[in-house]
Every structure is written in structure tokens, then in C-alpha cells.
Design an enzyme around this catalytic site. Structure first.
Site, PDB file in Angstrom:
ATOM      1  N   ASP A  13      29.395  -9.680 -38.699  1.00  0.00           N
ATOM      2  CA  ASP A  13      29.997  -8.417 -38.271  1.00  0.00           C
ATOM      3  C   ASP A  13      29.935  -7.376 -39.394  1.00  0.00           C
ATOM      4  O   ASP A  13      30.948  -6.993 -39.990  1.00  0.00           O
ATOM      5  CB  ASP A  13      31.447  -8.670 -37.838  1.00  0.00           C
ATOM      6  N   SER A 107      39.951  -2.074 -36.835  1.00  0.00           N
ATOM      7  CA  SER A 107      38.696  -2.794 -37.044  1.00  0.00           C
ATOM      8  C   SER A 107      37.777  -1.990 -37.957  1.00  0.00           C
ATOM      9  O   SER A 107      37.651  -0.775 -37.825  1.00  0.00           O
ATOM     10  CB  SER A 107      37.989  -3.036 -35.708  1.00  0.00           C
TER      11      SER A 107
END
Length: 368
Positions: A13, A107
Site C-alpha cells: 500500500d 489513511s
């Protein structure tokens, strides 16, 4: 974007954005160095961001928020998250605090140790993950046909910054309502949610209908998943067509051995190129037999639950709230399932909220 990025597992990620102009450093603007080794367990870190300040808030703070975090060992973190169906990889690290954490909108925010960003290719990636957003979809299912679930809904959460996430399934009912599980609704405001339907491919669902009201059963227990019922009221009436229909509620419990079927999209990233609705036949299991299987695992099957199984298919995370249908009626709402979403749900049957048991409560709240 990292070439190995996996939107299903959140592995790899990583992303780097190149800006139009150079950064002009000052006392209030600085760059951060990257860590070249992973921090050790117990190391103090800090997390900052403008994300939501609580799970029930629908607004973002004006001021940057800050919290101290402690690095958690990979082994401890793995043991905590695996029962929830989320697999940690070598590219992830964990951090914790007894009263603070990241939330929606955080995030990508920085986790910093000793003045360095603890994310680099040779270190690990810090990711914000939640049990509500576990990976997985119907295990062992097949692509659904247009006439198998025209009442199927994806419940989508607005996470901020124009970002949306499929969190649960549901069923269209009445004039403008969705029947789903309580823990799909718990902690949210109506303005956080919308229903998407009309189609088989999640990416191209034709209708988006905003949620205006949430009714969670007053008996709902988030620990046992008992009384796991919720009705969402939509802004607009459901316009029926060959691909959009509502479903009637069952008023009696299906007999043991009855045929049923389950549909759902599971956990689908909004950025997916294609995500087809899945379908699987199921068979109703007696509550007594189901309790004999689940009680040794310290799980009680109550009168408000029914069970269903298939030797090679079942629901998984992201399928919660999805419809279990028998004889054309909604008989169950997917509530919980076995660890790691086993394909053989004869050994570990899926648990559903029994619609017939709370038919009156649901019917009273469905918009007519």
C-alpha cells in the site's frame, strides 16, 4: 502506485505523488526523511491527520490532530487480526494507543518515529484497518444472473475526501427502505451512508439513493450479534423495473433442510474495474445442530438467528447484511461466519438474523 498494490488485501500500500512545484521549506513547512529499518516493539511513534475524530462523527476537524502511538509487535498484531479475517504481511506494521487511533480520512497519514517516516520499501507499511472492512467476498459463489437478486443493495460509506467504500449488503423492501444487519449501521449517521443498486457489476450500478434515517434494533448486542437488525430509510422511492425489485419478508422460519440462496459483492474496492454479484445455494440447518457446532467455540445461537450451509460455499466479510432468500422471501440477514471464512459451511454454518422472528419490528419501520 506500487506495481504490486492489492486493493483486496491492502498489501504493498504505497504511492508517491509528484507535485507541480518545488516545496519551499520554512519553520512551518518541512519534508520528512524515510526510515530504512522497522521500529522495534514498544517504540514511541506519533500519528497526525485531519480525519474524523470519532466513528460517529460525519465532519472533519479544522485543526490538525496529533496522538502518541506505541509500536506493536508483528506477531501480536497478527494474532489479533487473523481471527477477524485480515492477514498481515511483511509490508505492514502496527501501532496502538488505549484511547486514540486513526479514523476515516486519516489513511495515508504519517506515522513518525525519531523524526523519520516509518515507511520504506525495506521497512513496513503502516495501514489503518478496521474489522468492518475486512477482505473477502462470497466464498465458492458463482456470478449471479439478473433475475436472481434484483432487490440486492450495496451499502456504501462516505469516508471523506470524495472517497466511498462498500461496507455491507442489504435488501430493498417496501417503498424506500433497505433491510440489513445492525452492525452495518451502528456508529454511523444517515448522511454517512448511501444505497447502490440496479445491476450485477458493482462498478456500474445505475442507482445511488441516499440514506435519510437509520433504525437499529434496540436489543442489538455488538458482542454477541444478537438482535442484529437494521432498517435504512432512503431519500427516494424505489423505482421498480425488470432489474430492480423489492422483496417480501418471511413471516415463518424456513424448515430444516429447505433450499435457500445467498447473494453479495463481499468487500469491493470502489476502484475495482469489475466486481460481479456472487450467488450460492444454501441449505437451512436446524438451530439445535448449529448450536452444537458453535457452542464449543463459545458462540451461542439464539432464537433470533438461523443457520445455513453449503459444503463448498458461504458468506465472508463484506457480505454482512446480505439476503438469505427461500421461496422468494427474505428469511435471513447475514450476521456472522467462521474464522477465515471457511468454504465448507457445513462444518461451520453461516449465521443469519432470523427475519421471521422480528418480522413485526422490521415491518413497522419499512416505509410503505
Amino acid at each position: 502506485v506500487h506495481e504490486l498494490w492489492d486493493a483486496e488485501t491492502f498489501d504493498y500500500d504505497y504511492c508517491v505523488l509528484t507535485l507541480e512545484t518545488d516545496i519551499v521549506q520554512s519553520p512551518t513547512v518541512q519534508t520528512v526523511e524515510l526510515a530504512t529499518s522497522a521500529p522495534t516493539q514498544g517504540t514511541t511513534a506519533q500519528l497526525t491527520g485531519w480525519g474524523k475524530t470519532s466513528g460517529t462523527s460525519s465532519t472533519l476537524p479544522y485543526l490538525l490532530q496529533y496522538t502518541i502511538m506505541d509500536i506493536v509487535s508483528w506477531e501480536v498484531c497478527k494474532n489479533l487480526w487473523e481471527p477477524a479475517g485480515h492477514m498481515l504481511t511483511d509490508r505492514m506494521i502496527c501501532a496502538s494507543h488505549p484511547t486514540a487511533s486513526g479514523c476515516n480520512g486519516d489513511s495515508g497519514g504519517p506515522l513518525v518515529v525519531d523524526g523519520k517516516l516509518v515507511v520504506a520499501q525495506i521497512a513496513h507499511a503502516y495501514i489503518a484497518i478496521s474489522p468492518r472492512y475486512n477482505n473477502g467476498r462470497i466464498v465458492g459463489g458463482t456470478d449471479a444472473k439478473a433475475d436472481q437478486a434484483p432487490f440486492q443493495v450495496s451499502i456504501v460509506l462516505y469516508t471523506g475526501w470524495f472517497d466511498y467504500l462498500h461496507i455491507c449488503g442489504g435488501s430493498l423492501a417496501g417503498r424506500r427502505s433497505v433491510v440489513t444487519a445492525a452492525h452495518c449501521c451502528d456508529g454511523y449517521h444517515a448522511s454517512d451512508l448511501e444505497a447502490r443498486y440496479d445491476g450485477l457489476d458493482f462498478v456500474t450500478l445505475k442507482t445511488i439513493n441516499k440514506v435519510t434515517k437509520i433504525d437499529i434494533h434496540e436489543g442489538f448486542n455488538s458482542q454477541t450479534h444478537d438482535w442484529d437488525y437494521c432498517v435504512l430509510t432512503l431519500r427516494d422511492d424505489v423505482v421498480k423495473s425488470p432489474t430492480v425489485q423489492t422483496i417480501e419478508l418471511a413471516t415463518s422460519v424456513p424448515l430444516t433442510g429447505s433450499a435457500a440462496h445467498l447473494t453479495g459483492w463481499g468487500r469491493i474496492p470502489v476502484t475495482s474495474a469489475k466486481a460481479l454479484l456472487q450467488y450460492t445455494p444454501m441449505v437451512i440447518v436446524s438451530r439445535q445442530q448449529c448450536n452444537e457446532i458453535w457452542e464449543p467455540a463459545c458462540q451461542t445461537v439464539t432464537e433470533r438467528m438461523i443457520c445455513a450451509s453449503n459444503p463448498s460455499a458461504g458468506g465472508c466479510s463484506g457480505d454482512v447484511g446480505n439476503p438469505l432468500v427461500a421461496d422468494g422471501r427474505l428469511v435471513g440477514i447475514l450476521s456472522w461466519y467462521g474464522k477465515d471464512c471457511p468454504a465448507n459451511t457445513v462444518e461451520w454454518p453461516n449465521l443469519y438474523s432470523d427475519v421471521a422472528n422480528q418480522w413485526q419490528w422490521l415491518d413497522d419501520r419499512i416505509a410503505k
